[in-house]
Design a protein around this motif. Structure first.
Motif, PDB file in Angstrom:
ATOM      1  N   ALA A  90       0.825  -1.215   0.000  1.00  0.00           N
ATOM      2  CA  ALA A  90       0.000   0.000   0.000  1.00  0.00           C
ATOM      3  C   ALA A  90       0.848   1.248   0.000  1.00  0.00           C
ATOM      4  N   GLN A  91       1.755   1.325  -0.952  1.00  0.00           N
ATOM      5  CA  GLN A  91       2.500   2.567  -1.124  1.00  0.00           C
ATOM      6  C   GLN A  91       1.896   3.320  -2.292  1.00  0.00           C
ATOM      7  N   LEU A  92       2.336   4.575  -2.451  1.00  0.00           N
ATOM      8  CA  LEU A  92       1.850   5.309  -3.617  1.00  0.00           C
ATOM      9  C   LEU A  92       2.320   4.596  -4.868  1.00  0.00           C
ATOM     10  N   ALA A 131      13.622   4.578  -2.942  1.00  0.00           N
ATOM     11  CA  ALA A 131      13.732   5.489  -1.811  1.00  0.00           C
ATOM     12  C   ALA A 131      12.729   6.632  -1.939  1.00  0.00           C
ATOM     13  N   GLY A 132      12.602   7.149  -3.167  1.00  0.00           N
ATOM     14  CA  GLY A 132      11.674   8.242  -3.379  1.00  0.00           C
ATOM     15  C   GLY A 132      10.237   7.840  -3.050  1.00  0.00           C
ATOM     16  N   VAL A 133       9.851   6.686  -3.579  1.00  0.00           N
ATOM     17  CA  VAL A 133       8.483   6.213  -3.313  1.00  0.00           C
ATOM     18  C   VAL A 133       8.257   6.083  -1.815  1.00  0.00           C
ATOM     19  N   GLY A 134       9.227   5.467  -1.124  1.00  0.00           N
ATOM     20  CA  GLY A 134       9.069   5.288   0.312  1.00  0.00           C
ATOM     21  C   GLY A 134       8.942   6.601   1.041  1.00  0.00           C
ATOM     22  N   ALA A 135       9.839   7.535   0.724  1.00  0.00           N
ATOM     23  CA  ALA A 135       9.830   8.794   1.465  1.00  0.00           C
ATOM     24  C   ALA A 135       8.555   9.583   1.206  1.00  0.00           C
ATOM     25  N   VAL A 136       8.196   9.682  -0.075  1.00  0.00           N
ATOM     26  CA  VAL A 136       7.004  10.472  -0.415  1.00  0.00           C
ATOM     27  C   VAL A 136       5.764   9.851   0.224  1.00  0.00           C
ATOM     28  N   THR A 137       5.675   8.517   0.158  1.00  0.00           N
ATOM     29  CA  THR A 137       4.519   7.865   0.776  1.00  0.00           C
ATOM     30  C   THR A 137       4.473   8.112   2.268  1.00  0.00           C
ATOM     31  N   ALA A 138       5.634   8.024   2.907  1.00  0.00           N
ATOM     32  CA  ALA A 138       5.665   8.244   4.353  1.00  0.00           C
ATOM     33  C   ALA A 138       5.126   9.630   4.678  1.00  0.00           C
ATOM     34  N   PHE A 139       5.569  10.622   3.910  1.00  0.00           N
ATOM     35  CA  PHE A 139       5.142  11.984   4.162  1.00  0.00           C
ATOM     36  C   PHE A 139       3.657  12.154   3.863  1.00  0.00           C
ATOM     37  N   TYR A 140       3.265  11.650   2.714  1.00  0.00           N
ATOM     38  CA  TYR A 140       1.863  11.787   2.276  1.00  0.00           C
ATOM     39  C   TYR A 140       0.907  11.149   3.267  1.00  0.00           C
ATOM     40  N   ALA A 141       1.263   9.930   3.707  1.00  0.00           N
ATOM     41  CA  ALA A 141       0.351   9.226   4.596  1.00  0.00           C
ATOM     42  C   ALA A 141       0.288   9.885   5.957  1.00  0.00           C
ATOM     43  N   SER A 142       1.429  10.411   6.445  1.00  0.00           N
ATOM     44  CA  SER A 142       1.356  11.034   7.760  1.00  0.00           C
ATOM     45  C   SER A 142       0.546  12.320   7.706  1.00  0.00           C
ATOM     46  N   LEU A 143       0.611  13.021   6.578  1.00  0.00           N
ATOM     47  CA  LEU A 143      -0.259  14.190   6.428  1.00  0.00           C
ATOM     48  C   LEU A 143      -1.721  13.782   6.451  1.00  0.00           C
ATOM     49  N   SER A 144      -2.037  12.723   5.702  1.00  0.00           N
ATOM     50  CA  SER A 144      -3.438  12.305   5.643  1.00  0.00           C
ATOM     51  C   SER A 144      -3.943  11.820   6.977  1.00  0.00           C
ATOM     52  N   ALA A 145      -3.046  11.204   7.760  1.00  0.00           N
ATOM     53  CA  ALA A 145      -3.497  10.667   9.044  1.00  0.00           C
ATOM     54  C   ALA A 145      -3.893  11.770   9.998  1.00  0.00           C
ATOM     55  N   THR A 199       0.208   3.006   9.143  1.00  0.00           N
ATOM     56  CA  THR A 199       0.887   1.836   8.572  1.00  0.00           C
ATOM     57  C   THR A 199       1.509   2.168   7.230  1.00  0.00           C
ATOM     58  N   ILE A 200       0.717   2.835   6.396  1.00  0.00           N
ATOM     59  CA  ILE A 200       1.244   3.204   5.078  1.00  0.00           C
ATOM     60  C   ILE A 200       2.519   4.017   5.250  1.00  0.00           C
ATOM     61  N   SER A 201       2.458   4.934   6.194  1.00  0.00           N
ATOM     62  CA  SER A 201       3.602   5.812   6.416  1.00  0.00           C
ATOM     63  C   SER A 201       4.812   5.027   6.898  1.00  0.00           C
ATOM     64  N   GLN A 202       4.620   4.130   7.875  1.00  0.00           N
ATOM     65  CA  GLN A 202       5.746   3.401   8.418  1.00  0.00           C
ATOM     66  C   GLN A 202       6.331   2.431   7.416  1.00  0.00           C
ATOM     67  N   VAL A 203       5.458   1.802   6.625  1.00  0.00           N
ATOM     68  CA  VAL A 203       5.988   0.919   5.584  1.00  0.00           C
ATOM     69  C   VAL A 203       6.783   1.738   4.576  1.00  0.00           C
ATOM     70  N   GLY A 204       6.348   2.978   4.392  1.00  0.00           N
ATOM     71  CA  GLY A 204       7.140   3.874   3.558  1.00  0.00           C
ATOM     72  C   GLY A 204       8.561   4.000   4.073  1.00  0.00           C
ATOM     73  N   TYR A 205       8.705   4.049   5.374  1.00  0.00           N
ATOM     74  CA  TYR A 205      10.056   4.098   5.967  1.00  0.00           C
ATOM     75  C   TYR A 205      10.845   2.840   5.617  1.00  0.00           C
ATOM     76  N   MET A 206      10.168   1.705   5.706  1.00  0.00           N
ATOM     77  CA  MET A 206      10.884   0.461   5.412  1.00  0.00           C
ATOM     78  C   MET A 206      11.331   0.424   3.962  1.00  0.00           C
ATOM     79  N   ILE A 207      10.459   0.881   3.095  1.00  0.00           N
ATOM     80  CA  ILE A 207      10.810   0.913   1.669  1.00  0.00           C
ATOM     81  C   ILE A 207      11.967   1.895   1.452  1.00  0.00           C
ATOM     82  N   LEU A 208      11.904   2.996   2.182  1.00  0.00           N
ATOM     83  CA  LEU A 208      13.001   3.960   2.088  1.00  0.00           C
ATOM     84  C   LEU A 208      14.309   3.291   2.506  1.00  0.00           C
ATOM     85  N   ALA A 209      14.229   2.486   3.562  1.00  0.00           N
ATOM     86  CA  ALA A 209      15.436   1.797   4.024  1.00  0.00           C
ATOM     87  C   ALA A 209      16.014   0.910   2.939  1.00  0.00           C
TER      88      ALA A 209
END
Lengths: 624, 100, 178
Positions: free
Chosen positions: A226-228, A279-293, A307-317
């Motif tokens: 469930a990433q962007l 990395a881009g997908v992960g970071a952007v998703t993390a930011f986007y999802a935390s805004l939406s939350a 969850t979407i946001s935190q998984v974004g972190y993992m993808i970024l990793a």
């Protein structure tokens, strides 16, 4: 060892089969015991395997699946340190969730189906975790997708819930297209499906094909995790029972995408552009999802976006090459997110299915156990210093920062902002739902929930609290996880950063977390009405992504489908075939004229025939 | 005597006269009469052919045509009696059960 | 034109006329009587064409038995009591005439196209003795079968024609006599 791994996978499958075949005839207690026992045995097997194996690698073939010419697919296992950790985490969290479910679904009559699917899901997840052959992974991949659909749409009587299940399935299925294509490309390159054979050969890939493969696998991971751009199914998937949300959408299925990328890391590593995209997908998703939350009202939807946001972190990793950091965060997230979801489940049941946080309040008085557990979870999620979430998130952000190039710095900035927002929205939810409010819930409005629901969460809370110990950057158990994962291809134990940078980053993370909590305290400690105008509406609808999809993709599709249905199928194809039938009918009606039932007609027919024959003869004789 | 073709022409004309009778008449008895005429015409043709080629087989066959005609008329008339008894109609057009 | 030829054409003419009258009579008995004349003429024709035995048989069987049967049935069923049917409409006999005419024309063409039609017949006679001997030698099996056939016809006619006692129903329901 073989037996241990085999049993590890087979126990949940056996549980699912038994419950599926005989569940309706067995008493309820037996069904529940079968389901939970299967998981417990799996947990035992996972522990035994990890003790047995240490940090080494073990491969073996379960059995040959199918063979067609040169192509031979086997169900085989590749058990290395990464798989060991994953299996242990999955079985542990799933066991707790099974026990929780026994109590949570106590009033539901459809428990057989529930436990059967839950076991089946764990089986599929373990297949993904352990499988060597990519086709076998695909089996597990599809299995989790299907079980997720079945469990999200568990209460299918409600069309909204059923649609949520369908939506989840269809969107993750789109990602699976990427998986399928990627597997085919890999096979075209290497002639094998096996991860153990592909990874050592990964260096022979050209950058172009490696990028293609990375993007395809990323697309698959984006669908499952469930990433962007495929995020919209996860918030809607909260229509399922809360333990399902805890299992599937906190700990396991959403991490399957990340896990896949980690397993195939040598392939992914070959493409720097691919890594950057990841990395881009992960970071952007993390930011986007935390805004939406930040603007959500439903307690489960907050957690979903989280969850979407935190998984974004993992993808970024994964995108910055820090597999240890990603895995560490995966583990911490699994524990505290499952804890948060299960506590939310307690709250929802205690308030008779109330999901809206603005209708809660005063829960610190009425549900003290849940209050403290939820607080633990929220602190871990916000990366409160010294807790597990802090160390893992900090490590990821550090790894991002030290990567060369401006793009990674942008990712780092997004990640930092998301960390701040995480603390903010988490404690927004916590304060609004739990603190004293004059218009909050009174004791008379609360329903009794079994104490077991709360008690079973205590081990989970303890693990969540202490899981920072897994990979402390200093002290006794220094980088234990890192060392454990050392044998996995692509893992780096130490983030190569100077101590100053390290300390600076740590302090920055800690201050972000604490300031987020403080801001939330200031903003939300007094009663708030929910406001829905302006920027809040934008965040609430997650930047209208769902609406956009519906407008641009779903409606044209429906229009095209209706066109094909009405115009082409009904008017042309069906009409043609019916016309064919009608013409047959008409022809036979015309022939009916001849069967009058009168003797003279038949005699006439005789004579006509005779005349015809004579005609033929004459023609033959005279004209030759 | 006469050309062989003339005998055959006679036989043919008689045959199609019988066919026309069977076709055009509605009375059951007349239909049978038509059949009889047809059989008789065939017999004439056979006898002519027997004379043409000097074979007695043609005449033998006429004997059997007569036997068959006799038995067929017997059964046909019995049928007509049966039918007449049960419906009272001698008109072939009245029997329409096979319609449709 | 030999003597036998003239006789042949006379007999042929008589035959055709009497058959035509038989076919076209409204009253059944008249038609039967004309048919009897036609059969007699046929018998003479047979004799002319060299088959005296068959001529006798024609008189005995056709004119003597079959036609008598017809008359018998007509009398038994009192078929002349009712008014003769008036179905001389064009719709009824036109198809028959047309079809018969076409077939006749076609057959004539066929015969004309053949090469054998001009062959003059030579008068000859097959005495009954020869004929009997021939039958006995060559056609004994068909004779036996013919006798069997006659027996079957006898049985069938008996069965079909028997009087139904009360209570004995027929196998089918009554056919529609609309």
């Amino acid at each position: 060892m073989k037996a241990i791994l085999f049993l590890l996978i087979i126990f949940p499958l056996a549980g699912a089969t038994l419950n599926g075949l005989f569940g309706r005839r067995l008493p309820r207690k037996i069904v529940e015991i079968i389901a939970c026992a299967a998981l417990l045995c799996s947990l035992l097997m996972a522990t035994a395997a990890i003790i047995n194996m240490g940090g080494g690698t073990f491969n073996f073939v379960l059995f040959q699946w199918f063979q067609a010419g040169d192509l031979s697919v086997a169900m085989d296992i590749h058990y290395d340190a990464l798989a060991a950790i994953m299996a242990l985490m999955v079985t542990f969290v799933a066991s707790i969730i099974h026990f929780y479910s026994v109590s949570f679904m106590r009033n539901d009559t459809d428990y057989v189906r529930y436990f059967c699917y839950l076991n089946l899901f764990v089986f599929s997840m373990l297949v993904i975790a352990l499988a060597d052959s990519l086709v076998f992974v695909y089996l597990g991949w599809e299995g989790v997708g299907f079980c997720s659909y079945a469990l999200i749409g568990f209460w299918y009587g409600d069309p909204v819930k059923a649609t949520a299940g369908k939506k989840a399935f269809i969107m993750t299925r789109m990602g699976d297209i990427g998986f399928g294509v990627a597997v085919a490309v890999l096979f075209a390159h290497f002639g094998t499906f096996s991860i153990t054979h592909i990874n050592p050969l990964a260096a022979t890939l050209s950058t172009g094909s490696a990028t293609l493969l990375t993007l395809l696998f990323l697309f698959a991971a984006v669908g499952k995790s469930a990433q962007l751009p495929l995020t919209t199914w996860l918030p809607d998937a909260m229509a399922g029972p809360t333990p399902v949300s805890a299992l599937i959408h906190a700990a396991t299925m959403v991490t399957a995408g990340v896990y896949l990328l980690m397993r195939l890391f040598p392939v992914v590593q070959q493409s720097p552009q691919g890594m950057l995209v990841i990395a881009g997908v992960g970071a952007v998703t993390a930011f986007y999802a935390s805004l939406s939350a930040l603007a959500q009202r439903d307690i489960k939807r907050v957690l979903a976006y989280s969850t979407i946001s935190q998984v974004g972190y993992m993808i970024l990793a994964v995108g910055v090459g820090d597999m240890v950091g990603g895995m560490f965060h995966l583990l911490s997230h699994a524990f505290f997110k499952a804890l948060l979801f299960l506590c939310a489940g307690c709250v929802i049941q205690a308030l008779a299915d109330e999901h809206d946080i603005f209708k809660m309040g005063n829960l610190d008085r009425h549900l003290p156990g849940v209050f403290w557990l939820m607080l633990v979870g929220a602190l871990c999620l916000s990366a409160f210093p010294t807790l597990g979430g802090y160390f893992s998130k900090d490590r990821i952000l550090l790894s991002t920062f030290i990567q060369p190039g401006i793009a990674y710095k942008v990712c780092w900035a997004l990640g930092m902002s998301a960390a701040f927002l995480t603390a903010l929205y988490t404690f927004r939810m916590f304060f609004i739902a739990f603190l004293k409010r004059p218009d909050g819930k009174k004791a008379s409005e609360m329903h009794q929930i079994p104490r077991f629901l709360v008690i079973i969460l205590i081990p989970l809370a303890i693990v969540a609290l202490c899981d920072g110990l897994l990979n402390l950057p200093f002290g006794v158990g220094k980088r234990w996880l890192g060392h454990f994962l050392f044998s996995v291809p692509g893992a780096v134990v130490d983030v190569r950063a100077s101590t100053d940078l390290f300390l600076g980053m740590g302090i920055l993370s800690a201050s972000l977390s604490l300031s987020g909590i403080a801001l939330a305290w200031f903003l939300y400690r007094r009663p708030q009405e929910a406001r829905e105008k302006g920027w809040r509406a934008v965040l609430f609808s997650a930047f209208y992504l769902d609406t956009a999809y519906r407008y641009w993709i779903v409606q044209p599709y429906r229009w095209a489908a209706t066109l094909l249905w009405r115009q082409i199928d009904e008017k042309h194809l069906d009409a043609n075939i019916e016309g064919f039938g009608i013409s047959f009918n008409a022809a036979s009606l015309m022939m009916r004229v001849w069967s009058t039932g009168r003797l003279s007609t038949y005699l006439k027919a005789f004579l006509v025939g005779l005349a015809g024959l004579l005609c033929l003869l004459v023609g033959r004789v005279t004209l030759w | 005597m006469v050309p062989y073709g003339h005998v055959l022409i006679l036989s043919t004309i008689l045959f199609f006269m019988g066919a026309g009778c069977a076709l055009a008449r509605r009375n059951l008895i007349m239909i049978l009469v038509g059949v009889e005429i047809m059989l008789n015409a065939a017999g004439i043709g056979f006898v002519g052919a027997s004379l043409r080629w000097g074979e007695l087989a043609g005449q033998g066959f006429v004997l059997f045509i007569m036997a068959v005609a006799a038995s067929e008329v017997a059964v046909g008339l019995a049928l007509i009696i049966f039918v007449r008894r049960h419906t009272g109609s001698m008109n072939a057009d009245k029997y329409r059960l096979l319609k449709g | 034109m030999t003597f036998y030829g003239i006789i042949f054409y006379l007999l042929a003419g008589l035959l055709l006329i009497s058959t035509a009258l038989a076919v076209s009579r409204r009253r059944l008995v008249h038609a039967i009587v004309y048919l009897i004349i036609s059969f007699f003429t046929t018998a003479l024709l047979f004799y002319l064409l060299g088959a005296p035995f068959l001529a006798a048989l024609e008189v005995i069987i056709y004119a003597g038995a079959i036609m008598v049967m017809f008359l018998f049935i007509i009398v038994t069923l009192q078929l002349e009591k009712k008014e003769p049917e008036r179905e001389s409409s064009l719709r009824v006999w036109l198809p028959a005439v047309v079809l018969a005419g076409i077939s006749l024309a076609l057959t004539a063409v066929l015969m004309w196209a053949g090469s054998d039609h001009g062959h003059l017949l030579k008068p000859a006679m097959a005495s009954p003795r020869e004929f009997g001997g021939y039958l006995f030698r060559e056609f004994w099996l068909p004779v036996e079968i013919a006798s069997f056939l006659l027996f079957v016809a006898l049985a069938g006619a008996l069965y079909l024609g028997r009087e139904r006692t009360n209570g004995q129903k027929t196998t089918d329901s009554k056919p529609e006599a609309s």
